[in-house]
Design an enzyme around this catalytic site. Structure first.
Site, mmCIF file in Angstrom:
data_model
loop_
_atom_site.group_PDB
_atom_site.id
_atom_site.type_symbol
_atom_site.label_atom_id
_atom_site.label_comp_id
_atom_site.label_asym_id
_atom_site.label_seq_id
_atom_site.Cartn_x
_atom_site.Cartn_y
_atom_site.Cartn_z
ATOM 1 N N GLY A 74 0.935 -0.959 -0.209
ATOM 2 C CA GLY A 74 -0.198 -0.400 -0.019
ATOM 3 C C GLY A 74 0.976 1.798 -0.070
ATOM 4 O O GLY A 74 0.343 2.526 -0.556
ATOM 5 N N ASP A 75 2.499 0.823 0.813
ATOM 6 C CA ASP A 75 3.049 2.468 0.593
ATOM 7 C C ASP A 75 3.016 2.811 -1.124
ATOM 8 O O ASP A 75 3.220 4.087 -0.802
ATOM 9 C CB ASP A 75 4.323 2.162 0.549
ATOM 10 C CG ASP A 75 4.107 2.515 3.053
ATOM 11 O OD1 ASP A 75 3.053 1.046 3.498
ATOM 12 O OD2 ASP A 75 4.208 2.944 3.354
ATOM 13 N N PRO A 76 4.304 2.466 -1.556
ATOM 14 C CA PRO A 76 3.921 3.243 -2.538
ATOM 15 C C PRO A 76 3.417 3.349 -4.084
ATOM 16 O O PRO A 76 3.000 3.602 -4.572
ATOM 17 C CB PRO A 76 5.571 1.866 -3.411
ATOM 18 C CG PRO A 76 5.181 0.678 -2.971
ATOM 19 C CD PRO A 76 4.465 0.551 -1.147
#
Lengths: 413, 398
Positions: A173-175
């Site tokens: 989910g971060d990048p």
């Protein structure tokens, strides 16, 4: 050539991965990004670089930090102090965009809510990147990297056939939130051109990732069936899988999209008769007998290297891709051809290779223009050149600890 | 109400997932997106899952989801008149999105140089697995092989189970989102300079740098972890089965105490084996055994709510039913009902990010060719006779 975001100044209050990755790309494509770190609460990624604490200025040598923060300025400022808040608002008056990914209540507690910042600068684009969103019953729930994909529904669809739900290999989910940030900012800049004032943008990381499994939500709402993980298989195509190759832990993926491609595969396997075999002659037949097909393909791939198998299959026009490891993606001929990795130097960290900006824009390409900033490296630039503060006031900021040229070293020991 | 992309016209000649997702985002944020479909339609229409499991070109969930808010023109680019109509539409477009393999695009006549000649203002976005040139540019690909070549597959799954792809079409979605961000940068530059450009998206290039700290640490220090860690990065970052599903925990050092309070195991707080994150790493397997035993007695929604109140990072693996029932997503208006003339009503995810409460258009996907006549008249500027000829030609070629 002028970069797409030339002249756009971004106040970057993000830390760890999602936010910094996104603001780094704003920097790659021309924005002036000022990363604000508190002397007492600085970016955790500086501490996750596996650098021994005995090294001088170890906090400037983390490659994990340096990859995600190049093309930015570093400005040390304690937002928890009234004077720090005041300086930040002055910086916002000189800026176009503010990005933050604090826990939902933090900016409000600092007195730096959207309303407060808008009062200082009605043109500001204020982007929040919370896990759950700034509203709703779960807004204050704590969610880190791997939780996002669990909340987004993706994990329930991932896993081996008949197995339990499986996480991705990283904090996916971060990048994805960082990637989305670039378009969110461009959209808000265009909206500002149309409307003549700034706006609030909310990028809830779980919502952004839920969009990557949208078809399954539509499916469930129409049919009421919970789909189970299917490993590497495909609903219609067979073969469609990952096969062991010669050597240790080497693998190649192979897929056949139609009868012609399967006939080509059968020839590579030196069993051209398979494409006439009634079990395999049609897509439906291949799907039904896919386990038998898998055994035939694995018998062939296990005699060959994974790159070798891919190239042989591709020469026969069969869809195939080697499962690349971290060293292999860094040496891969295609990524090398594209200039995917570039040599880079940093005054404290030395010289190594990092990824090029991801998108090739023919007229206004992205560039690595600046090394990732050393902690507080641009204090003087921001205080004097951007804000034009008096020497007296600057001295006060230093003496009261609102700014500093060194981080509080005990934080991330 | 102003949409961010008011006044922008997009031509999408993409199929399946990556280009359509990019086009969907353009449409959602307010652009007029004209989807040019080949005779018979985008292959996503043939793909499913379908309403009631019955194949029908208008009820594929994959197509319905990825093409919300677009117009559909059915046009055979393999015919000279079809290709000519396409280039007439290019003249009126701000953005063109395509995801052909480079040599298929060449063969079809969809070429950047020609688009640029016709409309130098246009931003042309090409999405492929490997980019427009290079040794693998013409290699055949799909979501699975792109996932493998992007490095994400090697680190997914268990060591014994072998590399695993994630659910759905994750490499393709990554391509679509990256393309949208690249396109928005180019559109920003085009509106400033009056000049378009070619945005070349290689899914491999987008995916490979994202392996958490994997690339930086390997590139800088020469270290990497040559194995897959399944559902546990460590005992304290992983997934555990509970009575009615699976829980996910992700504990940073400062979460240790609130986590133990939440699960009512403060005895572990005093346990010398688990004092610091380093201790917990050393005694990983013992701690994991504790967590398995704990999770097995929990129900997912109860512990999630309790953890939320007590600020402990415990989530649960949401199924599609959980998403539709999610109080969080519902209260925020993220679950949107859209009614399609053939497929009927269904629930769709809303905007991936919010540009204000009304910044996104939840509209159904188009019927195949529903807008052919209107678009060929209004956008391509064809007259009735030309449209009739096209229709005839298409019938000949199909």
């Amino acid at each position: 050539m002028t970069a797409p975001l030339d002249g756009v100044r971004v106040v970057d209050l993000t830390m760890v991965w999602a936010g910094p990755f996104g603001t780094r790309m704003l920097g790659d494509y021309g924005a002036e990004v000022i990363k604000v770190e508190s002397p007492g609460q600085w970016d955790l990624l500086r501490a996750l670089g596996q650098i021994p604490r005995t090294e001088e200025r170890w906090w400037n040598k983390s490659a994990y930090f340096n990859h995600n923060n190049r093309d930015k300025y570093s400005f040390a400022l304690d937002l928890g102090k009234a004077e720090g808040r005041e300086v930040l608002l002055e910086l916002c008056r000189q800026s176009d965009v503010l990005v933050e990914n604090y826990r939902t209540d933090v900016m409000d507690n600092f007195g730096l809510s959207y309303e407060a910042v808008r009062e200082a600068n009605p043109d500001i684009i204020y982007v929040s990147m919370p896990g759950h969103g700034k509203s709703g019953p779960e807004k204050d729930y704590v969610a880190y990297g791997t939780n996002v994909e669990q909340l987004a529904g993706l994990v329930s669809l991932s896993g081996y056939e008949g197995g339990e739900p499986m996480k991705t290999g990283f904090s996916y989910g971060d990048p994805m939130a960082g990637t989305a940030l670039v378009s969110a900012v461009c959209l808000a800049l265009r909206k500002r051109r149309l409307e003549g004032h700034g706006s609030f943008v909310e990028l809830a990381q779980r919502e952004n990732l839920t969009a990557f499994v949208g078809e399954w939500m539509v499916d469930y709402s129409m049919n009421g069936i919970e789909r189970q993980p299917t490993g590497n298989r495909h609903p219609h195509m067979a073969p469609h899988g990952c096969y062991p190759c010669a050597g240790y832990d080497n693998w190649v993926t192979v897929a056949c999209q139609d009868d012609d491609e399967f006939a080509a595969l059968a020839k590579v396997l030196e069993q051209p008769e398979l494409s006439e075999d009634e079990r395999f002659a049609t897509a439906a037949g291949r799907k039904e007998h896919e386990q038998e097909l898998d055994a035939l393909i694995a018998a062939w791939t296990s005699q060959r290297g994974h790159y070798e198998a891919m190239h042989i299959l591709q020469r026969a026009r069969v869809t195939a891709g080697a499962v690349l490891t971290i060293p292999e993606v860094m040496s891969d001929p295609q990524l090398r051809y594209r200039g995917g990795w570039v040599e880079h130097s940093h005054p404290d960290a030395g010289t190594w290779e990092m990824e090029a900006p991801p998108w090739q824009l023919s007229r206004t390409p992205g560039h690595i223009r600046m090394h990732a900033p050393r902690f507080g490296e641009h204090n003087s630039y921001v205080l004097r050149d951007v804000l034009g503060l008096s020497e007296e006031r600057i001295a006060e900021l230093y003496s009261s600890g609102v700014t500093s040229d060194d981080p509080e070293k005990s934080l991330h020991q | 109400m102003t949409y961010a992309l008011d006044g922008i016209r997009v031509l999408e000649i993409g199929t399946f997932v990556s280009a359509p997702y990019c086009g969907k985002l353009f449409a959602g944020y307010g652009a007029d997106v004209i989807k040019v479909e080949p005779p018979g339609g985008d292959i996503a229409r043939a793909h499913g899952p379908f309403r009631n499991g019955e194949p029908h070109p208008e009820t594929s969930a994959l197509f319905l989801y990825l093409n919300t808010g677009k117009r559909s023109v059915e046009l055979d680019l393999r015919t000279p008149a079809g290709l000519d109509a396409f280039y007439r539409m290019v003249e009126q477009a701000d953005v063109v999105i395509e995801n052909f393999q480079p040599r298929d695009a060449q063969a079809l006549g969809v070429k950047y140089d020609r688009i640029r000649e016709v409309n130098p203002h246009a931003v042309v976005v090409s999405i492929t697995a490997y980019g427009q040139d290079g040794p693998y540019a013409d290699y055949r690909t799909n979501n699975l092989t792109a996932f493998a070549m992007g490095g994400q597959m090697y680190i997914t799954g268990t060591q014994e189970g072998g590399p695993l792809k994630n659910g759905g079409y994750q490499a393709d979605y990554q391509g679509g989102l990256n393309a949208f961000s690249g396109a928005m940068l180019a559109l920003t530059a085009a509106e400033r300079d009056g000049e378009g450009q070619h945005v070349d998206i290689s899914v491999q290039h987008c995916m490979a740098p994202l392996l958490e700290s994997g690339i930086p640490v390997y590139s800088y220090l020469g270290r990497w972890m040559p194995f897959r860690r399944g559902n546990h990065m460590a005992s304290f970052i992983g997934i555990y089965p509970c009575t009615d599903g699976h829980l996910g925990i992700h504990l940073m050092p400062r979460n240790w105490k609130p986590f133990l309070e939440t699960i009512d195991r403060m005895d572990l707080y005093e346990d010398p084996r688990f004092k610091t994150q380093a201790d917990r790493t050393v005694h990983n397997d013992e701690l994991m055994a504790e967590f398995f035993a704990w999770a097995a007695g929990e129900t997912k929604k109860d512990i999630y709510e309790r953890a939320g109140r007590m600020r402990a990072p415990i989530a649960y693996v949401h199924t599609m039913a959980d998403l539709l029932e999610s109080p969080q997503l519902r209260e925020r208006g993220f679950i949107q009902q859209i009614t399609h003339p053939v497929a009927g009503e269904a629930s769709y995810p809303g905007p991936p990010w919010w540009l204000g409460p009304d910044g996104w258009r939840p509209e159904p996907a188009p019927l195949l060719g529903a807008d052919t006549e209107v678009v060929l008249t209004d956008v391509a500027g064809l007259d009735e006779r030309q449209i009739a000829a096209l229709r005839e030609e298409r019938m000949v070629s199909v």
